[in-house]
Design an enzyme around this catalytic site. Sequence first.
Site, PDB file in Angstrom:
ATOM      1  N   ASN A  30       0.857  -1.467   0.078  1.00 41.30           N
ATOM      2  CA  ASN A  30      -0.117  -0.091   0.067  1.00 41.30           C
ATOM      3  C   ASN A  30       0.959   1.162  -0.048  1.00 41.30           C
ATOM      4  O   ASN A  30       2.039   1.207   0.130  1.00 41.30           O
ATOM      5  CB  ASN A  30      -0.942  -0.091   1.091  1.00 41.30           C
ATOM      6  CG  ASN A  30      -0.158  -0.111   2.537  1.00 41.30           C
ATOM      7  OD1 ASN A  30       0.357   0.765   2.879  1.00 41.30           O
ATOM      8  ND2 ASN A  30      -0.328  -1.003   3.241  1.00 41.30           N
ATOM      9  N   PHE A  56      -3.573   3.374  14.893  1.00 44.87           N
ATOM     10  CA  PHE A  56      -4.259   4.354  14.105  1.00 44.87           C
ATOM     11  C   PHE A  56      -5.148   4.041  13.425  1.00 44.87           C
ATOM     12  O   PHE A  56      -5.425   2.727  13.049  1.00 44.87           O
ATOM     13  CB  PHE A  56      -2.886   4.534  13.427  1.00 44.87           C
ATOM     14  CG  PHE A  56      -1.907   5.764  13.765  1.00 44.87           C
ATOM     15  CD1 PHE A  56      -1.287   5.319  14.831  1.00 44.87           C
ATOM     16  CD2 PHE A  56      -1.856   6.826  13.372  1.00 44.87           C
ATOM     17  CE1 PHE A  56      -0.569   6.377  15.712  1.00 44.87           C
ATOM     18  CE2 PHE A  56      -1.222   7.904  13.850  1.00 44.87           C
ATOM     19  CZ  PHE A  56      -0.272   7.625  14.986  1.00 44.87           C
ATOM     20  N   PRO A  88      -3.369 -11.856  10.624  1.00 44.88           N
ATOM     21  CA  PRO A  88      -3.637 -11.612  12.247  1.00 44.88           C
ATOM     22  C   PRO A  88      -3.489 -10.157  12.240  1.00 44.88           C
ATOM     23  O   PRO A  88      -2.996  -9.294  11.566  1.00 44.88           O
ATOM     24  CB  PRO A  88      -2.675 -12.225  12.756  1.00 44.88           C
ATOM     25  CG  PRO A  88      -1.516 -12.409  12.016  1.00 44.88           C
ATOM     26  CD  PRO A  88      -2.307 -12.358  10.655  1.00 44.88           C
ATOM     27  N   ASP A 113      -4.232  -6.277   5.268  1.00 43.58           N
ATOM     28  CA  ASP A 113      -5.349  -7.055   5.840  1.00 43.58           C
ATOM     29  C   ASP A 113      -5.306  -8.512   5.551  1.00 43.58           C
ATOM     30  O   ASP A 113      -5.722  -9.629   6.236  1.00 43.58           O
ATOM     31  CB  ASP A 113      -6.647  -6.584   5.925  1.00 43.58           C
ATOM     32  CG  ASP A 113      -6.960  -5.345   6.352  1.00 43.58           C
ATOM     33  OD1 ASP A 113      -6.344  -5.168   7.521  1.00 43.58           O
ATOM     34  OD2 ASP A 113      -7.722  -4.376   5.934  1.00 43.58           O
ATOM     35  N   ILE A 164      -2.347  -7.329  14.613  1.00 40.07           N
ATOM     36  CA  ILE A 164      -1.237  -7.219  15.455  1.00 40.07           C
ATOM     37  C   ILE A 164      -1.675  -6.191  16.610  1.00 40.07           C
ATOM     38  O   ILE A 164      -1.416  -6.610  17.646  1.00 40.07           O
ATOM     39  CB  ILE A 164       0.081  -6.559  14.738  1.00 40.07           C
ATOM     40  CG1 ILE A 164       0.606  -7.382  13.425  1.00 40.07           C
ATOM     41  CG2 ILE A 164       1.276  -6.201  15.825  1.00 40.07           C
ATOM     42  CD1 ILE A 164       1.334  -6.972  12.771  1.00 40.07           C
ATOM     43  N   LYS A 172       8.948 -17.519  -9.991  1.00 40.86           N
ATOM     44  CA  LYS A 172       8.047 -16.668 -10.447  1.00 40.86           C
ATOM     45  C   LYS A 172       7.081 -17.045 -11.487  1.00 40.86           C
ATOM     46  O   LYS A 172       7.088 -17.773 -12.394  1.00 40.86           O
ATOM     47  CB  LYS A 172       9.231 -15.811 -11.373  1.00 40.86           C
ATOM     48  CG  LYS A 172       8.465 -14.218 -12.124  1.00 40.86           C
ATOM     49  CD  LYS A 172       9.456 -13.794 -12.788  1.00 40.86           C
ATOM     50  CE  LYS A 172       8.724 -12.661 -13.730  1.00 40.86           C
ATOM     51  NZ  LYS A 172       9.425 -12.053 -14.852  1.00 40.86           N
TER      52      LYS A 172
HETATM   53  O1  C5P Z   1      -8.735  -1.903  11.002  1.00 36.22           O
HETATM   54  P1  C5P Z   1      -7.574  -1.031  10.555  1.00 36.22           P
HETATM   55  O2  C5P Z   1      -6.523  -1.777   9.667  1.00 36.22           O
HETATM   56  O3  C5P Z   1      -7.979   0.122   9.779  1.00 36.22           O
HETATM   57  O4  C5P Z   1      -6.818  -0.788  11.981  1.00 36.22           O
HETATM   58  C1  C5P Z   1      -5.569   0.151  12.110  1.00 36.22           C
HETATM   59  C2  C5P Z   1      -4.796  -0.050  13.193  1.00 36.22           C
HETATM   60  O5  C5P Z   1      -4.682  -1.494  13.497  1.00 36.22           O
HETATM   61  C3  C5P Z   1      -3.451   0.545  13.101  1.00 36.22           C
HETATM   62  O6  C5P Z   1      -2.959   0.769  14.334  1.00 36.22           O
HETATM   63  C4  C5P Z   1      -2.768  -0.609  12.482  1.00 36.22           C
HETATM   64  O7  C5P Z   1      -1.296  -0.610  12.858  1.00 36.22           O
HETATM   65  C5  C5P Z   1      -3.464  -1.908  13.255  1.00 36.22           C
HETATM   66  N1  C5P Z   1      -3.376  -3.260  12.481  1.00 36.22           N
HETATM   67  C6  C5P Z   1      -2.562  -4.457  12.867  1.00 36.22           C
HETATM   68  N2  C5P Z   1      -2.615  -5.695  12.021  1.00 36.22           N
HETATM   69  C7  C5P Z   1      -3.685  -5.716  11.355  1.00 36.22           C
HETATM   70  C8  C5P Z   1      -4.403  -4.662  10.811  1.00 36.22           C
HETATM   71  C9  C5P Z   1      -4.181  -3.332  11.446  1.00 36.22           C
HETATM   72  O8  C5P Z   1      -1.835  -4.054  13.877  1.00 36.22           O
HETATM   73  N3  C5P Z   1      -3.624  -6.862  10.529  1.00 36.22           N
END
Ligand code: C5P
Length: 438
Positions: free
Chosen positions: A242, A358, A339, A311, A341, A321
């Site tokens: 991203n 965030f 997962p 996600d 985090i 490849k």
């Molecule tokens: O649900 P969303 O992705 O918008 O949530 C954002 C927050 O969750 C951020 O703090 C991001 O670092 C954390 N996050 C995470 N692991 C994921 C997805 C998001 O730690 N797989």
Amino acid sequence: MSALLPLKNKKIILGITGSIAAYKACVLCRLLIKNGADVQVVMTPSACKLVGRDTLAALSGHPVPCDIFEDAGKIGHIAISKDADIAVVAPATAQTIAKLAHGFADNMLTAGLLAATCPIAIAPAMNVNMFRNQATQENLRILSRRGYYVMRPASGSLACGDTGEGRMPEPEDIMGFILSILNGSHAQRIGFEGRGALPSPKSPAELGQTRLLPRASGAGLKVIVTAGPTAEAIDPVRFITNRSSGRMGYAIAQAARERGASVVLISGPTALEAPEGVTRINVRSALDMLQAVEDNLAGCSVFIGCAAVSDYRCETIADQKISGREKGQTMTLKLVKNPDIAATVGKLEHGRPFTVGFAAETINGEEHAKAKLEEKNLDMIAMNYVNSTTQGFGSGSNELFVYDRDGLAAHLPLQSKQALAGELCDMIFTKAADGEKA
Ligand code: C5P
């Protein structure tokens, strides 16, 4: 398009003094103009020896005054700041800072600023020992008390070969700082009762003083910050990622370190240098990031999840490849959920740190942020909108709405990510300390 320019109809005086960082003022001048400002450059005689007056005149579209007598009759020192919305001195040398603190008016810049009634911001740039020298520090305090907006210089290697505080902040950060002053947004906080909390400032003098308040200390705290994007492999050469630049997370890591914390920065792929004194662990995928977080959780007091974690990841990663010849008109990738985090940390039963997340949103920010705070069991969440050119992903500036369990804790309006990171760390460390006391 031009309606979106944040500095439209703003007249900015850009004072350039004789630090080697003067060359960066050319980039700053361009950036301000690109964002809609009308820029009047004023240079000191030493600055003219380092960068061409003609260059700045061509960039700004105005003659560049320097010497009071040489330029007399063409543009008067009183006229310079007339109608200006703000003056910014970048870079500001120890010499010019001293002159401003003591009311000297010996060149067009110092005389012009003495006559100025607009807000004045300065970005000091000099050798670390010159910056730390009591004379300079006292002069900065004098200016700050008088309502000048003093930017903290950045840390790193300096032109003289020394390392430390004294680098001129990057032009984008200076622009963010200018925006925050024009928006009247320094230290504007809602319902935040921690150290450094202030009533809404009314005058430039009060605003200036807010920057002198003691910062919340992070001494003795171990802080983990995740930053940047993750990269989810498809095959050995392709991946899903991203637009996150990592700048907000790196700025937070630096601000936490500057407040005395021991900082582990767990970073996805970015083009950024690790802030001084911060331990950086490089990872690529969300699974690697989670592993690195778990490996470092022991003794961690504060976790700040700033990374834009993917996600989903590919269910299987091709060993070789994927050949173009094998691909048809369409191709299907099966993705599986990664997962979360921040939620993993937020839901820890033992050794759970104060956990901050965030939320990057495009719509219904408050609702989404509050839901994430709840679902991930966070103590605090910082929400920003990412559908604007002046803030969020890849930009040097940002605006944050910070929520905690009681609702909106603070609105930190548009300013440089560096300045925001400092304010956010002050809030986090104060709240984390309050939590420990309770
Ligand atoms: O649900 P969303 O992705 O918008 O949530 C954002 C927050 O969750 C951020 O703090 C991001 O670092 C954390 N996050 C995470 N692991 C994921 C997805 C998001 O730690 N797989």
